[in-house]
Motif scaffolding. Structure first.
Motif, PDB file in Angstrom:
ATOM      1  N   UNK A  85     -30.624  30.258 -27.666  1.00 23.56           N
ATOM      2  CA  UNK A  85     -31.783  31.150 -27.594  1.00 23.56           C
ATOM      3  C   UNK A  85     -32.926  30.457 -26.874  1.00 23.56           C
ATOM      4  N   UNK A  86     -33.785  31.281 -26.281  1.00 23.48           N
ATOM      5  CA  UNK A  86     -34.914  30.774 -25.505  1.00 23.48           C
ATOM      6  C   UNK A  86     -36.204  31.142 -26.231  1.00 23.48           C
ATOM      7  N   UNK A  87     -36.688  30.208 -27.048  1.00 24.52           N
ATOM      8  CA  UNK A  87     -37.879  30.356 -27.876  1.00 24.52           C
ATOM      9  C   UNK A  87     -37.699  31.481 -28.901  1.00 24.52           C
ATOM     10  N   UNK A  88     -36.778  31.253 -29.847  1.00 19.89           N
ATOM     11  CA  UNK A  88     -36.610  32.177 -30.974  1.00 19.89           C
ATOM     12  C   UNK A  88     -37.912  32.246 -31.757  1.00 19.89           C
ATOM     13  N   UNK A  89     -38.320  33.459 -32.106  1.00 17.89           N
ATOM     14  CA  UNK A  89     -39.646  33.642 -32.684  1.00 17.89           C
ATOM     15  C   UNK A  89     -39.554  34.528 -33.928  1.00 17.89           C
ATOM     16  N   UNK A  90     -40.225  35.669 -33.949  1.00 15.92           N
ATOM     17  CA  UNK A  90     -40.187  36.547 -35.109  1.00 15.92           C
ATOM     18  C   UNK A  90     -38.800  37.109 -35.362  1.00 15.92           C
ATOM     19  N   UNK A  91     -38.510  37.433 -36.613  1.00 16.16           N
ATOM     20  CA  UNK A  91     -37.201  37.971 -36.978  1.00 16.16           C
ATOM     21  C   UNK A  91     -37.377  39.101 -37.988  1.00 16.16           C
ATOM     22  N   UNK A 120     -36.557  37.777 -32.012  1.00 14.77           N
ATOM     23  CA  UNK A 120     -37.296  37.768 -30.752  1.00 14.77           C
ATOM     24  C   UNK A 120     -36.966  36.492 -29.977  1.00 14.77           C
ATOM     25  N   UNK A 121     -36.670  36.641 -28.691  1.00 13.57           N
ATOM     26  CA  UNK A 121     -36.594  35.499 -27.782  1.00 13.57           C
ATOM     27  C   UNK A 121     -37.775  35.643 -26.823  1.00 13.57           C
ATOM     28  N   UNK A 122     -38.851  34.945 -27.122  1.00 12.05           N
ATOM     29  CA  UNK A 122     -40.101  35.151 -26.402  1.00 12.05           C
ATOM     30  C   UNK A 122     -40.000  34.842 -24.920  1.00 12.05           C
ATOM     31  N   UNK A 123     -39.295  33.772 -24.567  1.00 17.32           N
ATOM     32  CA  UNK A 123     -39.236  33.377 -23.164  1.00 17.32           C
ATOM     33  C   UNK A 123     -38.217  34.162 -22.358  1.00 17.32           C
ATOM     34  N   UNK A 124     -37.473  35.035 -23.019  1.00 14.18           N
ATOM     35  CA  UNK A 124     -36.580  35.958 -22.313  1.00 14.18           C
ATOM     36  C   UNK A 124     -37.091  37.395 -22.385  1.00 14.18           C
ATOM     37  N   UNK A 125     -38.221  37.598 -23.028  1.00 17.49           N
ATOM     38  CA  UNK A 125     -38.836  38.923 -23.169  1.00 17.49           C
ATOM     39  C   UNK A 125     -37.843  39.944 -23.715  1.00 17.49           C
ATOM     40  N   UNK A 126     -37.169  39.550 -24.798  1.00 15.31           N
ATOM     41  CA  UNK A 126     -36.156  40.430 -25.370  1.00 15.31           C
ATOM     42  C   UNK A 126     -36.028  40.205 -26.867  1.00 15.31           C
TER      43      UNK A 126
END
Length: 276
Positions: free
Chosen positions: A153-159, A171-177
């Motif tokens: 994952x690329x900057x896993x964030x909120x779940x 959320x993968x913030x750096x993949x905008x998805x």
């Protein structure tokens, strides 16, 4: 396409710029069973705001930098802390904040409680340009655990837990998805897949409504998206001036109100979803 809600649907729920304790750049926000709204601050404080927004109380501190927070059914609060690279727990019975888990995680960002399976899922943002396993899992009783999902994952964030309890949205913030990780019958993680794409530009937090609508908050721009069951991604509300919604990070629902933490300022925002 116009936004679903006018900016006027958002208001400052609690302004903590000059209060004691101060609501200093809150990242995490969660609603307690009694209706109060809790948040964490850049100083590691865990704060409780009365349901009517009349007063704020410091419940404890990590002495670090609090990121995402989440409650279990007993009212204990799990706090991800950036400074300590650890998860802390506020014990509701004793009123104390203590370190809960830290094994192997780099940037613990957001916790999801899964009492059915007796575990806590925690996203690991890892840092920008450091793609790798993004979700850890810890035993709710002992705090022991480690990497759960090995999907890069690329900057896993909120779940958020899926409404059926059979998977995690991340959320993968750096993949905008937003990605989806199935929870297998044995509790292991399935392969992650893209659930929502095109979330411009830096998605951060997630929350599901009882009807299955998914809300996605963006740190930049100051915007909230929604995805209704079977529907497409749409912009719910946006604040181009980043004042009432000032780089919203985590979000939490209480009835028809969506609360946002605002990492860019010193307040909690309330959005009237009934206006939609």
């Amino acid at each position: 396409m116009p936004n679903v809600l006018s900016k006027t649907a958002a208001r400052v729920f609690f302004d903590g710029i000059f209060t004691e304790p101060r609501v200093a750049h809150p990242e995490g926000v969660a609603v307690h069973a009694d209706g109060s709204v809790w948040c964490g601050t850049e100083w590691g404080d865990l704060l409780r705001i009365e349901a009517d927004g009349s007063r704020v109380t410091r419940m404890g501190t990590t002495n670090g930098f609090a990121l995402g927070i989440a409650f279990d059914s007993a009212g204990n609060c799990y706090i991800c802390d950036l400074r300590h690279a650890a998860v802390f727990r506020y014990d509701a019975g004793r009123g104390a904040v203590e370190k809960f888990a830290s094994s192997g995680i780099l940037v613990p960002n957001y916790p999801v409680v899964d009492e059915q399976r007796g575990v806590l899922y925690v996203s690991d943002s890892r840092g920008n340009n450091n793609i790798g396993p993004g979700v850890f899992r810890y035993d709710l009783r002992t705090g022991e655990g480690g990497v759960w999902s090995t999907s890069p994952m690329d900057f896993a964030n909120g779940m958020a837990m899926a409404p059926d309890g059979q998977g995690l949205y991340v959320v993968e913030s750096d993949r905008s998805q937003v990605s989806y990780v199935p929870i297998n019958a044995d509790g292991s993680a399935g392969a992650a897949r893209v659930a929502v794409s095109g979330v411009d530009t830096v998605p951060d937090g997630l929350a599901f409504a009882p009807d299955g609508t998914l809300y996605i908050s963006c740190y930049e721009p100051s915007r909230i998206y929604r995805v209704r069951p079977g529907g497409a991604l749409e912009t719910l509300i946006e604040d181009p001036a980043a004042t009432v919604m000032a780089h919203p990070t985590n979000i939490a629902l209480k009835g028809n109100t969506l609360y946002t933490a605002n990492l860019g300022r010193w307040h909690i925002t309330a959005i009237d979803l009934g206006a939609a």
